[in-house]
Design a protein around this motif. Structure first.
Motif, PDB file in Angstrom:
ATOM      1  N   GLU A  31     -65.216  32.180 -34.956  1.00 38.44           N
ATOM      2  CA  GLU A  31     -64.111  31.690 -35.775  1.00 38.44           C
ATOM      3  C   GLU A  31     -63.137  30.935 -34.881  1.00 38.44           C
ATOM      4  N   LEU A  35     -54.971  29.977 -34.127  1.00 42.78           N
ATOM      5  CA  LEU A  35     -54.088  29.659 -35.234  1.00 42.78           C
ATOM      6  C   LEU A  35     -53.277  30.900 -35.584  1.00 42.78           C
ATOM      7  N   PRO A  36     -52.082  30.732 -36.141  1.00 37.70           N
ATOM      8  CA  PRO A  36     -51.255  31.910 -36.425  1.00 37.70           C
ATOM      9  C   PRO A  36     -51.984  32.981 -37.242  1.00 37.70           C
ATOM     10  N   GLU A  37     -52.783  32.574 -38.217  1.00 45.89           N
ATOM     11  CA  GLU A  37     -53.478  33.564 -39.042  1.00 45.89           C
ATOM     12  C   GLU A  37     -54.901  33.838 -38.549  1.00 45.89           C
ATOM     13  N   GLY A  38     -55.321  33.167 -37.496  1.00 44.89           N
ATOM     14  CA  GLY A  38     -56.681  33.319 -36.986  1.00 44.89           C
ATOM     15  C   GLY A  38     -56.805  34.401 -35.928  1.00 44.89           C
TER      16      GLY A  38
END
Length: 84
Positions: A31, A35-38
């Motif tokens: 993945e 990223l902030p949500e990753g």
């Protein structure tokens, strides 16, 4: 972090991503990290695990060094991975 943290070592990290993707057709991780949500950055998936064959084993080692999370663990210059 900040723009002051971006150095030539950041460019070497980016180079590692580009080379990995050129060789495998995929990103070095399952993945997209960072990223902030990753997910967080983690170990890369070896090229052989991706089904890439016919390359010397040292290619994975060079890519792992280019993609080291700690910038101090990366090659010191763009000449170093070429020499490896």
């Amino acid at each position: 972090q900040s723009a002051t943290a971006v150095t030539h070592l950041s460019d070497l990290f980016s180079l590692g991503i580009v080379l990995y993707q050129m060789l495998s057709g995929e990103l070095p991780w399952e993945e997209s990290p960072g990223l902030p949500e990753g997910p967080p950055f983690g170990p890369i998936i070896g090229l052989r695990e991706r089904g890439v064959e016919g390359l010397p084993r040292d290619v994975d080692r060079v890519l792992r060094t280019l993609l080291a999370i700690d910038p101090a663990s990366r090659f010191a210059s763009a000449h170093a991975p070429v020499a490896e």
